[in-house]
Design a protein around this motif. Sequence first.
Motif, PDB file in Angstrom:
ATOM      1  N   TYR A  29      20.195 112.817  60.264  1.00 14.00           N
ATOM      2  CA  TYR A  29      18.911 112.325  60.771  1.00 14.00           C
ATOM      3  C   TYR A  29      18.931 110.827  61.038  1.00 14.00           C
ATOM      4  CZ  TYR A  29      16.871 116.793  59.165  1.00 14.00           C
ATOM      5  OH  TYR A  29      16.566 118.118  58.973  1.00 14.00           O
ATOM      6  N   CYS A  89      10.860 110.006  50.702  1.00 17.29           N
ATOM      7  CA  CYS A  89      10.814 111.308  51.385  1.00 17.29           C
ATOM      8  C   CYS A  89       9.463 111.932  51.051  1.00 17.29           C
ATOM      9  CB  CYS A  89      11.969 112.171  50.866  1.00 17.29           C
ATOM     10  SG  CYS A  89      11.829 113.920  51.274  1.00 17.29           S
ATOM     11  N   SER A  90       8.695 112.303  52.082  1.00 20.05           N
ATOM     12  CA  SER A  90       7.354 112.852  51.816  1.00 20.05           C
ATOM     13  C   SER A  90       7.445 114.155  51.026  1.00 20.05           C
ATOM     14  CB  SER A  90       6.598 113.080  53.131  1.00 20.05           C
ATOM     15  OG  SER A  90       7.295 113.981  53.958  1.00 20.05           O
ATOM     16  N   ASN A 117      16.009 117.980  48.093  1.00 25.34           N
ATOM     17  CA  ASN A 117      15.026 116.943  48.466  1.00 25.34           C
ATOM     18  C   ASN A 117      14.008 116.744  47.336  1.00 25.34           C
ATOM     19  OD1 ASN A 117      16.297 118.100  50.734  1.00 25.34           O
ATOM     20  ND2 ASN A 117      14.743 117.296  52.098  1.00 25.34           N
ATOM     21  N   CYS A 175       7.433 118.785  54.461  1.00 29.08           N
ATOM     22  CA  CYS A 175       8.033 117.575  55.030  1.00 29.08           C
ATOM     23  C   CYS A 175       7.172 117.114  56.199  1.00 29.08           C
ATOM     24  CB  CYS A 175       9.446 117.912  55.493  1.00 29.08           C
ATOM     25  SG  CYS A 175      10.025 116.852  56.809  1.00 29.08           S
ATOM     26  N   HIS A 176       6.888 115.825  56.280  1.00 25.19           N
ATOM     27  CA  HIS A 176       5.977 115.328  57.319  1.00 25.19           C
ATOM     28  C   HIS A 176       6.549 115.481  58.720  1.00 25.19           C
ATOM     29  CE1 HIS A 176       8.586 111.821  57.313  1.00 25.19           C
ATOM     30  NE2 HIS A 176       7.888 111.250  58.262  1.00 25.19           N
ATOM     31  N   GLU A 203      12.476 124.430  57.335  1.00 25.12           N
ATOM     32  CA  GLU A 203      11.320 123.684  56.818  1.00 25.12           C
ATOM     33  C   GLU A 203      10.138 123.716  57.797  1.00 25.12           C
ATOM     34  OE1 GLU A 203      12.237 119.626  55.613  1.00 25.12           O
ATOM     35  OE2 GLU A 203      14.043 120.319  54.626  1.00 25.12           O
ATOM     36  N   CYS A 269      11.965 110.963  61.164  1.00 23.88           N
ATOM     37  CA  CYS A 269      11.631 110.728  59.754  1.00 23.88           C
ATOM     38  C   CYS A 269      11.434 109.222  59.569  1.00 23.88           C
ATOM     39  CB  CYS A 269      12.745 111.236  58.859  1.00 23.88           C
ATOM     40  SG  CYS A 269      12.467 110.796  57.134  1.00 23.88           S
TER      41      CYS A 269
HETATM   42  S1  SF4 Z   1      12.971 114.575  57.283  1.00 22.97           S
HETATM   43 FE1  SF4 Z   1      11.411 115.261  55.799  1.00 22.97          FE
HETATM   44  S2  SF4 Z   1      12.556 116.181  54.128  1.00 22.97           S
HETATM   45 FE2  SF4 Z   1      14.026 114.941  55.336  1.00 22.97          FE
HETATM   46  S3  SF4 Z   1      14.042 112.930  54.331  1.00 22.97           S
HETATM   47 FE3  SF4 Z   1      12.496 112.803  55.953  1.00 22.97          FE
HETATM   48  S4  SF4 Z   1      10.561 113.355  54.911  1.00 22.97           S
HETATM   49 FE4  SF4 Z   1      12.218 114.021  53.579  1.00 22.97          FE
END
Ligand code: SF4
Length: 317
Positions: A29, A89-90, A117, A175-176, A203, A269
């Motif tokens: 990511y 991390c949300s 997570n 997860c946001h 997710e 993210c």
């Molecule tokens: S994408 Fe979602 S689950 Fe992954 S680190 Fe970011 S907030 Fe957390």
Amino acid sequence: MEKYSSEYLISEITRLKKLKNAIILAHYYQTGDIQDIADFVGDSLALSQKAASNTADIILFAGVKFMAETAKILSPEKKVLLPDINAGCSLANSCKAEDFKKFISDNPGRTVITYVNTTADIKALSDIICTSSNAVQIVESLPPDEKLIFAPDRNLGNYILNKTGSDMVIWNGTCHVHEEFSLEAILRLKKENPDAKIIVHPECELPVRLVADFIGSTSALLEFTKKDHGNSYIVGTEVGIIHQMKKENPSKNFIPAPPKDSTCGCSECSFIKLVTLEKIYKCLLNEEPEILIEEDILIKAQRPIRRMMEISEKLGL
Ligand code: SF4
């Protein structure tokens, strides 16, 4: 605005890595420039495996805090650095240790499976950790009548439940990024690109999963695009993965799935994108921020992660 040119930062990062025997692990990511300077790019499972088996003195984690904590738990003798300590991390934040202890005591006699997570103290309360790459197989490796708790992602939990039929109570976290994908916008894109396959992460919410041609972890999505004979994909996960997809499949077309709010960059993210080349440079130079975990928590968190890794190894994952 960054003070240094990218060329300078890349050459300094390369020099410091060599000087300090450091490696950079980056999540899929992460932005493309950071993926390109990393020694290893992967999803959470592959990054955990790499963190547990390398000869570096320093691991710099170009990811978020729970990832760097997992590396520290697996390699406590190494210095583990996170370029921005606010990269949280949300999903991990949705599950606090005090609340989770109560959840476990309200649901006694259940094996506690938690997604990677999570914070280190949640891992310390768990029996087995999983990632989206191995979650279904980990549950299937347990006796079919075993009663389970799954936390913190309710969408991944429901996905596992549908696949395995296990007796499972699920924590209500999301997860946001993944909860924000718009079904309507995805279907509109599909209409405009009828040959495109919809590929999404587990997710994502159920309505999005229901229209998908393929559901899988980030590494499974990447693999799918390599093996599949199609040419075009609507991608329902954090947009950073498209960098690797394009590298692996230069002739194919990748369309990021849009979020519900078209004015926000919700398919990115916001936590992982706090890490920049300049922060990586300063972090390697000053060897901070460093990830430190209380010994008691670290030791308790090792067991469920190692259990995940043993099961994954046995299953060839
Ligand atoms: S994408 Fe979602 S689950 Fe992954 S680190 Fe970011 S907030 Fe957390």
